[in-house]
Design an enzyme around this catalytic site. Structure first.
Site, short mmCIF file in Angstrom:
data_model
loop_
_atom_site.label_atom_id
_atom_site.label_comp_id
_atom_site.label_asym_id
_atom_site.label_seq_id
_atom_site.Cartn_x
_atom_site.Cartn_y
_atom_site.Cartn_z
CE1 TYR A 442 -1.34 -0.32 4.85
CE2 TYR A 442 0.97 -0.04 4.33
CZ TYR A 442 -0.03 -0.20 5.26
OH TYR A 442 0.28 -0.26 6.60
CD GLU A 443 -0.59 5.01 1.88
OE1 GLU A 443 -0.66 5.88 0.99
OE2 GLU A 443 -1.56 4.71 2.60
N GLY A 444 1.28 2.99 -2.66
CA GLY A 444 2.09 2.83 -3.87
C GLY A 444 3.00 1.63 -3.71
#
Length: 598
Positions: A442-444
């Site tokens: 997550y978060e890229g």
């Protein structure tokens, strides 16, 4: 049952002895009065909170998870989570590094960084509830209207309300240009939002009286793609003009994700059904405003894996000292016992030292970055602010991706130390592995971070920022280049630093001819640069340790630091050679594979 001891000694070593943080902060007027005693006292109390309040809830959260009442759309968090959050608020912890204008304590970011590392070691799932609020605070502090700041920031700072970031939709994750959530302007200046968001961490819970959602959506006349995205503030409960809570807003939890790890955190599917929101920043310029929160989150995710690496290492070390299995290949070491403790075996030590090296190197990098953030935001010299901003931007994808990849390696290695017991829930090791796994996603995803690093942060400005970091390495090399005791630490980073220029230029040229070449090399490139950054951190730590030992300091801490540095450079840093070779292998062996992937 697992244990956790806050690594205060190592934090103090990095803050005071390696980076001389107090002297650095004295150049910043708002932090000029911060001294070592203050830093140490805050960290000690923060460590107690993490170890005594949130750590005992870690396994409970994993076993119980969160429960959604589908009739009311309310979510109950695991036993003890709500009470622990109340103690967190009562202790003033949410306000640690926030602006005093809104009720914050105004302390340096480096304190918040270390406190959150300890919270992540203790209980990553719990820590995500208050952690996301910091990103919401930063985004509103930078881009909110005066009315939004006045209404919402004091409540986020106090911890009475929490925050989220609502980006992802069922059909789009990283590619936000595809999002469909709509925002219809209303006569009173507000907007009504309609759509669906998924994977929203801490999206619904019972720990705070209100939740402030920062939501990406499209205006009716918005351009297609990412240039048509706006940012909106959408509270769970509407807020009256006097600051009191009003009616329930049209945003609610439609479901909870059933996940591999972080069970104690409510990962929500949010439905927006005419939810009332207000615009944050300018129309169609929501991504720059949201990136304030996203960049804070990326640094925070790296910190999550740093915390898990540390707690996994502590438990694996304790187990390796006690577990008896076989004899040392060179002869019995514990002759009074039926077998030797497994810590005598070379490969067990390799696994332990891998985790230790990645934890301590990651801690140094995280503290280095937060000191740069303090300079970026508050230093009186404009050039210092700009240089700090650029280096933080360069290092952010490394913190996110390199630390989380290392966390994956380290938590798995520590579970392996336990053998079959590591696979059993009661020891807690398999939870550390599961909880860490999301951090690479997550978060890229880490591939996205790698593309951002190589494509935007390095090649995007012809390596200008990379050269600024390279100057830091060169300064250390020049300072210690003739010191024979530092040769084993200086020579590797000097050699790799020289290679990086040619390596980067070569990849840039190939990428200019075919952009897919950047995609093929980016992940390996990030890991190479990650090792150069870690090598710089470890060389600086070794420098301090050697000086202390030469001065007659007999504290075994310094010998331990030196031994870990030697291990890192001998066993982990050489990975760069194979990574550079694979990065140079080109894209054809990946894309000319239609038959293989038919």
């Amino acid at each position: 049952m697992p244990v956790y001891n806050p690594p205060l000694r190592d934090m103090q070593f990095v803050i005071h002895e390696v980076f001389n943080a107090v002297d650095e902060l004295k150049a910043i007027p708002k932090h000029a009065e911060v001294d070592a005693d203050t830093i140490n006292a805050v960290l000690e109390e923060g460590g107690k909170f993490a170890a005594e309040v949130t750590f005992p809830l870690n396994r409970i959260g994993d076993e119980q998870g969160c429960k959604l009442d589908k009739e009311t759309h309310e979510v109950k968090t695991p036993d003890g989570f709500k009470e622990a959050y109340a103690r967190y608020v009562e202790g003033g912890w949410p306000a640690l590094s926030c602006d005093p204008e809104y009720g914050g304590q105004g302390l340096p970011f480096v304190l918040n960084q270390c406190f959150y590392e300890m919270l992540n070691s203790a209980n990553q799932a719990w820590t995500m509830y208050p952690g996301l609020s910091h990103g919401a605070y930063e985004a509103l502090h930078a881009h909110g209207t005066e009315e939004q700041k006045k209404t919402f920031l004091p409540k986020l700072v106090s911890g009475e309300w929490t925050g989220t970031m609502c980006l992802t939709e069922p059909h789009c994750g990283t590619d936000l240009g595809l999002l469909r959530t709509k925002a219809e302007p209303q006569a009173d200046g507000t907007y009504k939002l309609t759509g669906n968001k998924i994977f929203i961490s801490a999206g619904e819970h019972d720990m705070a009286e209100n939740i402030i959602h920062l939501v990406l959506a499209r205006l009716p006349d918005a351009p297609q793609g990412s240039k048509g995205i706006s940012l909106f503030l959408v509270p769970k409960y509407n807020v009256n003009k006097d600051g009191t809570l009003g009616s329930r807003n049209g945003i609610y939890c439609g479901g909870l994700e059933h996940k591999m790890g972080i069970h104690g955190n409510a990962t929500a599917q949010l439905v927006l059904d005419g939810a009332v929101g207000t615009l944050v920043g300018e129309p169609n310029k929501g991504l720059p405003a949201m990136f304030v929160m996203m960049n804070a989150a990326r640094l925070g995710v790296g910190n999550q894996s740093l915390g898990l690496t540390e707690v996994a290492y502590q438990n694996a070390l304790a187990y390796a000292k006690e577990r008896l299995q076989m004899r040392s290949l060179s002869g019995p070491k514990a002759k009074d016992k039926p077998a030797d403790p497994i810590i005598v075996h070379p490969d067990v030590r390799k696994m332990l030292l891998t985790a230790k090296a990645y934890a301590e190197g990651g801690r140094a990098l995280a503290i280095f970055c937060t000191l740069l953030l303090d300079k970026e935001l508050h230093h009186p010299d404009a050039k210092v602010r700009k240089d700090s901003e650029e280096i933080v931007a360069l290092l952010t994808p490394i913190v996110k991706a390199f630390l989380t990849d290392n966390g994956h390696i380290a938590t798995n290695a520590c579970m392996q130390v336990f053998g079959g017991h590591g696979y059993i829930a009661e020891w807690g090791m398999e939870q550390f592995v599961r909880d860490n796994r999301i951090n690479m996603i997550y978060e890229g995803t880490n591939t996205v971070q790698s593309l951002d690093l190589l494509g935007r942060k390095v090649l995007g400005n012809q390596g200008a920022t990379l050269k600024k970091f390279g100057k830091l390495v060169a300064q250390l090399v020049e300072e210690e280049g003739v010191n024979e005791k530092m040769a084993e630490f200086i020579n590797p980073i000097a050699y790799l630093g020289d290679q990086m220029t040619k390596f980067t230029t070569e990849l840039g040229f190939k990428g200019f001819q075919n952009p897919d070449e950047v995609g093929a090399a980016a992940v390996d490139y990030l890991r190479v640069l990650g090792h150069l950054v870690f090598g710089y951190m470890w060389a600086r730590m070794a420098q301090v340790a050697i000086r202390q030992i030469e001065a007659g300091n007999t504290d075994p801490f310094y010998q331990a630091k030196l031994q870990t540095a030697r291990f890192y450079f001998a066993r982990l840093f050489p990975e760069t050679a194979s990574l550079m070779r694979t990065a140079r292998a080109g894209v054809s062996n990946l894309l000319d594979t239609d038959a293989a992937l038919a």
